[in-house]
Write a protein that holds these residues in place. Structure first.
Motif, PDB file in Angstrom:
ATOM      1  N   GLY A 195     -43.942  -1.029  21.224  1.00  0.00           N
ATOM      2  CA  GLY A 195     -44.065   0.398  20.946  1.00  0.00           C
ATOM      3  C   GLY A 195     -45.405   0.954  21.387  1.00  0.00           C
ATOM      4  N   PRO A 196     -45.670   2.192  21.043  1.00  0.00           N
ATOM      5  CA  PRO A 196     -46.903   2.840  21.492  1.00  0.00           C
ATOM      6  C   PRO A 196     -48.162   2.283  20.822  1.00  0.00           C
ATOM      7  CG  PRO A 196     -45.722   4.281  20.006  1.00  0.00           C
ATOM      8  CD  PRO A 196     -44.829   3.107  20.268  1.00  0.00           C
ATOM      9  N   ASP A 197     -48.032   1.748  19.611  1.00  0.00           N
ATOM     10  CA  ASP A 197     -49.169   1.209  18.876  1.00  0.00           C
ATOM     11  C   ASP A 197     -48.801  -0.177  18.369  1.00  0.00           C
ATOM     12  OD1 ASP A 197     -50.629   3.706  19.015  1.00  0.00           O
ATOM     13  OD2 ASP A 197     -49.114   4.449  17.621  1.00  0.00           O
ATOM     14  N   ARG A 198     -49.689  -1.118  18.573  1.00  0.00           N
ATOM     15  CA  ARG A 198     -49.381  -2.501  18.211  1.00  0.00           C
ATOM     16  C   ARG A 198     -50.188  -3.007  17.031  1.00  0.00           C
ATOM     17  NH1 ARG A 198     -49.294  -3.983  24.273  1.00  0.00           N
ATOM     18  NH2 ARG A 198     -47.188  -3.345  24.765  1.00  0.00           N
ATOM     19  N   GLY A 199     -50.836  -2.126  16.313  1.00  0.00           N
ATOM     20  CA  GLY A 199     -51.628  -2.534  15.152  1.00  0.00           C
ATOM     21  C   GLY A 199     -52.494  -1.387  14.681  1.00  0.00           C
ATOM     22  N   PHE A 200     -53.248  -1.659  13.629  1.00  0.00           N
ATOM     23  CA  PHE A 200     -54.211  -0.679  13.140  1.00  0.00           C
ATOM     24  C   PHE A 200     -55.470  -0.857  13.974  1.00  0.00           C
ATOM     25  CE2 PHE A 200     -51.575  -1.628   9.375  1.00  0.00           C
ATOM     26  CZ  PHE A 200     -51.038  -0.378   9.202  1.00  0.00           C
ATOM     27  N   GLU A 201     -55.574  -0.060  15.003  1.00  0.00           N
ATOM     28  CA  GLU A 201     -56.626  -0.221  15.998  1.00  0.00           C
ATOM     29  C   GLU A 201     -57.832   0.652  15.671  1.00  0.00           C
ATOM     30  OE1 GLU A 201     -56.937  -0.108  20.836  1.00  0.00           O
ATOM     31  OE2 GLU A 201     -55.416   1.091  19.840  1.00  0.00           O
ATOM     32  N   VAL A 202     -59.007   0.039  15.689  1.00  0.00           N
ATOM     33  CA  VAL A 202     -60.267   0.765  15.537  1.00  0.00           C
ATOM     34  C   VAL A 202     -61.045   0.546  16.822  1.00  0.00           C
ATOM     35  CG1 VAL A 202     -62.393   0.979  14.208  1.00  0.00           C
ATOM     36  CG2 VAL A 202     -60.256   0.427  13.044  1.00  0.00           C
ATOM     37  N   SER A 203     -61.377   1.630  17.498  1.00  0.00           N
ATOM     38  CA  SER A 203     -62.016   1.519  18.805  1.00  0.00           C
ATOM     39  C   SER A 203     -63.449   2.036  18.763  1.00  0.00           C
ATOM     40  CB  SER A 203     -61.214   2.293  19.852  1.00  0.00           C
ATOM     41  OG  SER A 203     -61.251   3.663  19.557  1.00  0.00           O
ATOM     42  N   LEU A 204     -64.133   1.842  19.860  1.00  0.00           N
ATOM     43  CA  LEU A 204     -65.489   2.348  20.006  1.00  0.00           C
ATOM     44  C   LEU A 204     -65.510   3.864  19.876  1.00  0.00           C
ATOM     45  CD1 LEU A 204     -68.457   1.758  20.666  1.00  0.00           C
ATOM     46  CD2 LEU A 204     -67.859   1.896  23.085  1.00  0.00           C
ATOM     47  N   THR A 205     -64.484   4.522  20.366  1.00  0.00           N
ATOM     48  CA  THR A 205     -64.363   5.968  20.240  1.00  0.00           C
ATOM     49  C   THR A 205     -64.364   6.392  18.773  1.00  0.00           C
ATOM     50  OG1 THR A 205     -63.066   5.989  22.276  1.00  0.00           O
ATOM     51  CG2 THR A 205     -62.944   7.950  20.897  1.00  0.00           C
ATOM     52  N   ASP A 206     -63.645   5.644  17.937  1.00  0.00           N
ATOM     53  CA  ASP A 206     -63.598   5.962  16.510  1.00  0.00           C
ATOM     54  C   ASP A 206     -64.962   5.791  15.863  1.00  0.00           C
ATOM     55  OD1 ASP A 206     -60.848   6.279  16.862  1.00  0.00           O
ATOM     56  OD2 ASP A 206     -60.477   4.168  16.401  1.00  0.00           O
ATOM     57  N   LEU A 207     -65.673   4.745  16.220  1.00  0.00           N
ATOM     58  CA  LEU A 207     -66.998   4.501  15.639  1.00  0.00           C
ATOM     59  C   LEU A 207     -67.981   5.603  16.032  1.00  0.00           C
ATOM     60  CD1 LEU A 207     -67.335   0.640  16.085  1.00  0.00           C
ATOM     61  CD2 LEU A 207     -66.530   1.913  14.099  1.00  0.00           C
ATOM     62  N   ILE A 208     -67.904   6.053  17.278  1.00  0.00           N
ATOM     63  CA  ILE A 208     -68.783   7.141  17.715  1.00  0.00           C
ATOM     64  C   ILE A 208     -68.401   8.444  17.021  1.00  0.00           C
ATOM     65  CG2 ILE A 208     -69.541   8.510  19.705  1.00  0.00           C
ATOM     66  CD1 ILE A 208     -69.155   5.978  21.416  1.00  0.00           C
ATOM     67  N   ALA A 209     -67.094   8.690  16.851  1.00  0.00           N
ATOM     68  CA  ALA A 209     -66.650   9.903  16.155  1.00  0.00           C
ATOM     69  C   ALA A 209     -67.095   9.892  14.695  1.00  0.00           C
ATOM     70  CB  ALA A 209     -65.135  10.034  16.239  1.00  0.00           C
ATOM     71  N   ILE A 210     -67.033   8.746  14.043  1.00  0.00           N
ATOM     72  CA  ILE A 210     -67.505   8.643  12.661  1.00  0.00           C
ATOM     73  C   ILE A 210     -69.003   8.903  12.600  1.00  0.00           C
ATOM     74  CG2 ILE A 210     -67.896   6.988  10.782  1.00  0.00           C
ATOM     75  CD1 ILE A 210     -65.134   5.793  11.504  1.00  0.00           C
ATOM     76  N   SER A 211     -69.736   8.399  13.584  1.00  0.00           N
ATOM     77  CA  SER A 211     -71.177   8.621  13.630  1.00  0.00           C
ATOM     78  C   SER A 211     -71.506  10.093  13.843  1.00  0.00           C
ATOM     79  CB  SER A 211     -71.808   7.794  14.745  1.00  0.00           C
ATOM     80  OG  SER A 211     -71.604   6.433  14.512  1.00  0.00           O
ATOM     81  N   LEU A 212     -70.787  10.743  14.742  1.00  0.00           N
ATOM     82  CA  LEU A 212     -71.000  12.174  14.953  1.00  0.00           C
ATOM     83  C   LEU A 212     -70.662  12.984  13.702  1.00  0.00           C
ATOM     84  CD1 LEU A 212     -69.676  12.641  18.578  1.00  0.00           C
ATOM     85  CD2 LEU A 212     -71.985  13.110  17.782  1.00  0.00           C
ATOM     86  N   ALA A 213     -69.586  12.621  13.030  1.00  0.00           N
ATOM     87  CA  ALA A 213     -69.214  13.313  11.792  1.00  0.00           C
ATOM     88  C   ALA A 213     -70.283  13.093  10.728  1.00  0.00           C
ATOM     89  CB  ALA A 213     -67.854  12.822  11.301  1.00  0.00           C
ATOM     90  N   GLY A 214     -70.787  11.871  10.623  1.00  0.00           N
ATOM     91  CA  GLY A 214     -71.864  11.602   9.672  1.00  0.00           C
ATOM     92  C   GLY A 214     -73.122  12.375   9.996  1.00  0.00           C
ATOM     93  N   GLY A 215     -73.442  12.481  11.290  1.00  0.00           N
ATOM     94  CA  GLY A 215     -74.597  13.274  11.702  1.00  0.00           C
ATOM     95  C   GLY A 215     -74.440  14.743  11.352  1.00  0.00           C
ATOM     96  N   LEU A 216     -73.227  15.258  11.498  1.00  0.00           N
ATOM     97  CA  LEU A 216     -72.960  16.648  11.103  1.00  0.00           C
ATOM     98  C   LEU A 216     -73.136  16.831   9.599  1.00  0.00           C
ATOM     99  CD1 LEU A 216     -69.790  17.636  13.146  1.00  0.00           C
ATOM    100  CD2 LEU A 216     -72.024  18.703  13.259  1.00  0.00           C
ATOM    101  N   LEU A 217     -72.618  15.887   8.846  1.00  0.00           N
ATOM    102  CA  LEU A 217     -72.713  16.003   7.394  1.00  0.00           C
ATOM    103  C   LEU A 217     -74.151  15.920   6.905  1.00  0.00           C
ATOM    104  CD1 LEU A 217     -69.656  13.839   6.313  1.00  0.00           C
ATOM    105  CD2 LEU A 217     -69.880  16.308   6.186  1.00  0.00           C
ATOM    106  N   LEU A 218     -74.977  15.146   7.586  1.00  0.00           N
ATOM    107  CA  LEU A 218     -76.369  14.994   7.158  1.00  0.00           C
ATOM    108  C   LEU A 218     -77.238  16.193   7.511  1.00  0.00           C
ATOM    109  CD1 LEU A 218     -77.068  11.253   8.014  1.00  0.00           C
ATOM    110  CD2 LEU A 218     -76.814  12.272   5.759  1.00  0.00           C
TER     111      LEU A 218
END
Length: 131
Positions: free
Chosen positions: A55-78
């Motif tokens: 299928g289109p997704d083969r697991g609960f995938e966490v990518s480098l893109t997600d880590l950078i997006a979380i960092s940007l969101a954290g930077g916005l919140l701070l």
């Protein structure tokens, strides 16, 4: 080795990128450029991976893109939490889409396989909000 690198990125990379995003405008610009570049690199870790599934997704995938997006969101919140737009444009439509996806996933033939896609769509909402 992949898990060690992933753990290192979670423990050190995300806080460093969050600090970079909160300290300088240039840091945020560099992180947005890294975010765009990371979509091409396809560096990721799969949790509960099912390699036989086609299928289109083969697991609960966490990518480098997600880590950078979380960092940007954290930077916005701070830094910009007073001027932050908590409800982004088209949130109602995206939320309705996710609610229908959750209902559909609960009625799926194999709810675990459906949960893979719902997890990815939820991550996409975080990415959309951060950008």
């Amino acid at each position: 080795m992949k898990w060690v690198l992933f753990g290192f990125c979670i423990m050190f990379g995300v806080p460093i990128m969050t600090a970079l995003a909160s300290w300088s405008r240039r840091g945020r610009v560099l992180l947005v450029a890294a975010l765009v570049t990371s979509t091409v690199l396809k560096i990721s870790v799969n949790f509960a991976s099912m390699e036989d599934y086609r299928g289109p997704d083969r697991g609960f995938e966490v990518s480098l893109t997600d880590l950078i997006a979380i960092s940007l969101a954290g930077g916005l919140l701070l830094t910009h939490w007073r001027r932050l737009r908590w409800l982004p444009m088209n949130l109602f439509l995206y939320s309705a889409y996710l609610i229908v996806a959750y209902i559909s996933a609960s009625q799926a033939h194999d709810p675990m396989l459906a949960a893979f896609s719902v997890f990815k769509w939820t991550k996409t909402l975080i990415l959309y909000w951060a950008v």
